[in-house]
Design a protein around this motif. Structure first.
Motif, PDB file in Angstrom:
ATOM      1  N   LYS A 153       0.812  -1.156   0.135  1.00 26.63           N
ATOM      2  CA  LYS A 153       0.086  -0.041  -0.082  1.00 26.63           C
ATOM      3  C   LYS A 153       0.825   1.326  -0.041  1.00 26.63           C
ATOM      4  CE  LYS A 153      -0.299   1.674   4.432  1.00 26.63           C
ATOM      5  NZ  LYS A 153       0.288   2.952   4.370  1.00 26.63           N
ATOM      6  N   GLY A 154       2.160   1.101   0.099  1.00 26.45           N
ATOM      7  CA  GLY A 154       2.910   2.413  -0.005  1.00 26.45           C
ATOM      8  C   GLY A 154       3.207   2.933   1.254  1.00 26.45           C
ATOM      9  N   GLY A 155       4.252   3.876   1.434  1.00 33.75           N
ATOM     10  CA  GLY A 155       4.757   4.572   2.439  1.00 33.75           C
ATOM     11  C   GLY A 155       5.472   3.535   3.454  1.00 33.75           C
ATOM     12  N   SER A 156       5.957   4.409   4.608  1.00 35.53           N
ATOM     13  CA  SER A 156       7.057   3.446   5.325  1.00 35.53           C
ATOM     14  C   SER A 156       6.585   3.608   6.772  1.00 35.53           C
ATOM     15  CB  SER A 156       8.355   4.570   5.290  1.00 35.53           C
ATOM     16  OG  SER A 156       7.943   5.733   5.933  1.00 35.53           O
ATOM     17  N   LEU A 157       5.326   3.865   7.228  1.00 36.35           N
ATOM     18  CA  LEU A 157       4.647   3.937   8.464  1.00 36.35           C
ATOM     19  C   LEU A 157       4.380   2.311   8.912  1.00 36.35           C
ATOM     20  CD1 LEU A 157       2.733   6.868   8.331  1.00 36.35           C
ATOM     21  CD2 LEU A 157       4.908   6.810   9.242  1.00 36.35           C
ATOM     22  N   GLY A 158       4.521   2.030  10.251  1.00 38.10           N
ATOM     23  CA  GLY A 158       3.861   1.012  11.026  1.00 38.10           C
ATOM     24  C   GLY A 158       4.414  -0.348  10.374  1.00 38.10           C
ATOM     25  N   LEU A 159       3.530  -1.354  10.373  1.00 40.12           N
ATOM     26  CA  LEU A 159       4.221  -2.764  10.083  1.00 40.12           C
ATOM     27  C   LEU A 159       4.257  -2.898   8.637  1.00 40.12           C
ATOM     28  CD1 LEU A 159       1.556  -4.850  12.149  1.00 40.12           C
ATOM     29  CD2 LEU A 159       3.913  -4.459  12.665  1.00 40.12           C
ATOM     30  N   ILE A 160       3.785  -2.263   7.853  1.00 41.96           N
ATOM     31  CA  ILE A 160       4.087  -2.285   6.455  1.00 41.96           C
ATOM     32  C   ILE A 160       5.356  -1.575   6.147  1.00 41.96           C
ATOM     33  CG2 ILE A 160       2.501  -0.340   5.605  1.00 41.96           C
ATOM     34  CD1 ILE A 160       3.028  -3.598   3.698  1.00 41.96           C
ATOM     35  N   GLY A 161       5.763  -0.737   6.783  1.00 43.55           N
ATOM     36  CA  GLY A 161       6.656   0.347   6.665  1.00 43.55           C
ATOM     37  C   GLY A 161       8.130  -0.625   7.078  1.00 43.55           C
ATOM     38  N   CYS A 162       7.709  -1.577   8.105  1.00 42.66           N
ATOM     39  CA  CYS A 162       8.743  -2.613   8.423  1.00 42.66           C
ATOM     40  C   CYS A 162       9.124  -3.733   7.226  1.00 42.66           C
ATOM     41  CB  CYS A 162       8.601  -3.502   9.710  1.00 42.66           C
ATOM     42  SG  CYS A 162       8.472  -2.484  11.193  1.00 42.66           S
ATOM     43  N   VAL A 163       7.947  -4.042   6.605  1.00 38.19           N
ATOM     44  CA  VAL A 163       8.166  -5.091   5.446  1.00 38.19           C
ATOM     45  C   VAL A 163       8.948  -4.400   4.450  1.00 38.19           C
ATOM     46  CG1 VAL A 163       6.981  -6.438   3.907  1.00 38.19           C
ATOM     47  CG2 VAL A 163       5.980  -6.326   6.182  1.00 38.19           C
ATOM     48  N   SER A 164       8.493  -3.038   4.064  1.00 40.70           N
ATOM     49  CA  SER A 164       9.092  -2.419   2.818  1.00 40.70           C
ATOM     50  C   SER A 164      10.559  -2.109   2.833  1.00 40.70           C
ATOM     51  CB  SER A 164       8.326  -1.237   2.440  1.00 40.70           C
ATOM     52  OG  SER A 164       8.233  -0.263   3.270  1.00 40.70           O
ATOM     53  N   THR A 165      10.684  -1.569   4.021  1.00 34.91           N
ATOM     54  CA  THR A 165      12.282  -1.192   4.598  1.00 34.91           C
ATOM     55  C   THR A 165      13.000  -2.194   4.522  1.00 34.91           C
ATOM     56  OG1 THR A 165      11.372   0.565   5.839  1.00 34.91           O
ATOM     57  CG2 THR A 165      13.754  -0.041   6.184  1.00 34.91           C
ATOM     58  N   ALA A 166      12.795  -3.451   5.248  1.00 36.26           N
ATOM     59  CA  ALA A 166      13.632  -4.622   5.361  1.00 36.26           C
ATOM     60  C   ALA A 166      13.850  -5.116   3.876  1.00 36.26           C
ATOM     61  CB  ALA A 166      12.883  -5.510   6.073  1.00 36.26           C
ATOM     62  N   ALA A 167      12.747  -5.439   3.083  1.00 36.13           N
ATOM     63  CA  ALA A 167      12.863  -5.786   1.582  1.00 36.13           C
ATOM     64  C   ALA A 167      14.004  -4.848   0.773  1.00 36.13           C
ATOM     65  CB  ALA A 167      11.652  -5.692   0.870  1.00 36.13           C
ATOM     66  N   ALA A 168      13.797  -3.327   1.050  1.00 33.69           N
ATOM     67  CA  ALA A 168      14.695  -2.659   0.354  1.00 33.69           C
ATOM     68  C   ALA A 168      16.249  -2.747   0.655  1.00 33.69           C
ATOM     69  CB  ALA A 168      14.194  -1.131   0.602  1.00 33.69           C
ATOM     70  N   VAL A 169      16.437  -2.771   2.202  1.00 35.32           N
ATOM     71  CA  VAL A 169      17.712  -2.993   2.544  1.00 35.32           C
ATOM     72  C   VAL A 169      18.262  -4.172   1.941  1.00 35.32           C
ATOM     73  CG1 VAL A 169      18.826  -3.495   4.870  1.00 35.32           C
ATOM     74  CG2 VAL A 169      16.893  -1.666   4.743  1.00 35.32           C
ATOM     75  N   HIS A 170      17.376  -5.358   1.778  1.00 32.88           N
ATOM     76  CA  HIS A 170      18.146  -6.522   1.348  1.00 32.88           C
ATOM     77  C   HIS A 170      17.848  -6.706  -0.155  1.00 32.88           C
ATOM     78  CE1 HIS A 170      19.086  -8.160   5.244  1.00 32.88           C
ATOM     79  NE2 HIS A 170      17.942  -7.605   5.627  1.00 32.88           N
ATOM     80  N   GLY A 171      17.599  -5.348  -0.792  1.00 32.89           N
ATOM     81  CA  GLY A 171      17.914  -5.478  -2.371  1.00 32.89           C
ATOM     82  C   GLY A 171      16.956  -5.870  -3.183  1.00 32.89           C
ATOM     83  N   LYS A 172      15.558  -5.779  -2.525  1.00 35.88           N
ATOM     84  CA  LYS A 172      14.433  -5.812  -3.638  1.00 35.88           C
ATOM     85  C   LYS A 172      13.800  -4.688  -4.028  1.00 35.88           C
ATOM     86  CE  LYS A 172      13.663  -8.518  -5.320  1.00 35.88           C
ATOM     87  NZ  LYS A 172      14.731  -8.692  -6.717  1.00 35.88           N
ATOM     88  N   ARG A 173      13.256  -4.634  -5.046  1.00 35.95           N
ATOM     89  CA  ARG A 173      12.458  -3.725  -5.582  1.00 35.95           C
ATOM     90  C   ARG A 173      10.996  -3.760  -5.272  1.00 35.95           C
ATOM     91  NH1 ARG A 173      12.398  -3.483 -11.806  1.00 35.95           N
ATOM     92  NH2 ARG A 173      11.836  -5.771 -11.392  1.00 35.95           N
ATOM     93  N   PHE A 174      10.317  -2.660  -4.954  1.00 34.13           N
ATOM     94  CA  PHE A 174       8.684  -2.904  -4.534  1.00 34.13           C
ATOM     95  C   PHE A 174       7.943  -1.515  -5.385  1.00 34.13           C
ATOM     96  CE2 PHE A 174      11.643  -1.021  -1.292  1.00 34.13           C
ATOM     97  CZ  PHE A 174      10.790  -0.007  -1.077  1.00 34.13           C
ATOM     98  N   LEU A 175       6.697  -1.825  -5.303  1.00 26.14           N
ATOM     99  CA  LEU A 175       5.828  -0.937  -5.673  1.00 26.14           C
ATOM    100  C   LEU A 175       4.749  -0.653  -4.662  1.00 26.14           C
ATOM    101  CD1 LEU A 175       4.442   0.511  -8.252  1.00 26.14           C
ATOM    102  CD2 LEU A 175       3.243  -1.486  -8.642  1.00 26.14           C
ATOM    103  N   GLY A 176       4.610   0.581  -4.376  1.00 28.37           N
ATOM    104  CA  GLY A 176       3.764   0.976  -3.093  1.00 28.37           C
ATOM    105  C   GLY A 176       2.393   1.668  -4.257  1.00 28.37           C
ATOM    106  N   ILE A 177       1.380   1.372  -3.989  1.00 23.61           N
ATOM    107  CA  ILE A 177       0.215   1.868  -4.411  1.00 23.61           C
ATOM    108  C   ILE A 177      -0.680   2.608  -3.319  1.00 23.61           C
ATOM    109  CG2 ILE A 177      -2.135   1.189  -5.428  1.00 23.61           C
ATOM    110  CD1 ILE A 177      -0.727  -1.565  -6.305  1.00 23.61           C
ATOM    111  N   ILE A 178      -0.630   3.997  -3.643  1.00 24.96           N
ATOM    112  CA  ILE A 178      -1.038   4.999  -2.688  1.00 24.96           C
ATOM    113  C   ILE A 178      -2.102   5.435  -3.032  1.00 24.96           C
ATOM    114  CG2 ILE A 178      -0.487   6.835  -1.060  1.00 24.96           C
ATOM    115  CD1 ILE A 178       2.444   6.130  -1.558  1.00 24.96           C
ATOM    116  N   PRO A 179      -3.524   5.572  -2.454  1.00 22.12           N
ATOM    117  CA  PRO A 179      -4.554   6.496  -2.826  1.00 22.12           C
ATOM    118  C   PRO A 179      -4.213   7.985  -2.451  1.00 22.12           C
ATOM    119  CG  PRO A 179      -5.296   4.759  -1.307  1.00 22.12           C
ATOM    120  CD  PRO A 179      -3.814   4.558  -1.248  1.00 22.12           C
TER     121      PRO A 179
END
Length: 90
Positions: A47-73
């Protein structure tokens, strides 16, 4: 097994809260999920962004070299409910 096939997972969509849970085991699990995705070569859609639990997932994925797509209303961006942006946002 004869006739069976292996499916390679390239992308996964993750949905979880933008708040930090009081139970730290959820924060730890969210971080671990991002780490596993990053190390496994699985791209994240979320869902995009860096807050809360979803932020933990996305930040850790980025640190370990993965691309990601955030879909933000757009309503979330207008009210600044997403935190720091990282990765490609749609």
């Amino acid at each position: 097994m004869e006739g069976s096939s292996v499916i390679t997972l390239e992308k996964i969509c993750v949905f979880c809260g933008a708040n930090y849970d009081k139970d730290k085991s959820y924060v730890k699990a969210a971080h671990r999920l991002g780490e596993v995705l990053g190390k496994s070569g699985i791209n994240l859609i979320y869902k995009g962004g860096s807050l809360g639990l979803i932020g933990c997932v996305s930040t850790a994925a980025a640190v370990h070299g993965k691309r990601f797509l955030g879909i933000i209303p757009s309503a979330f961006t207008e009210k600044n409910l997403i935190g720091k942006l990282c990765g490609k946002e749609l």
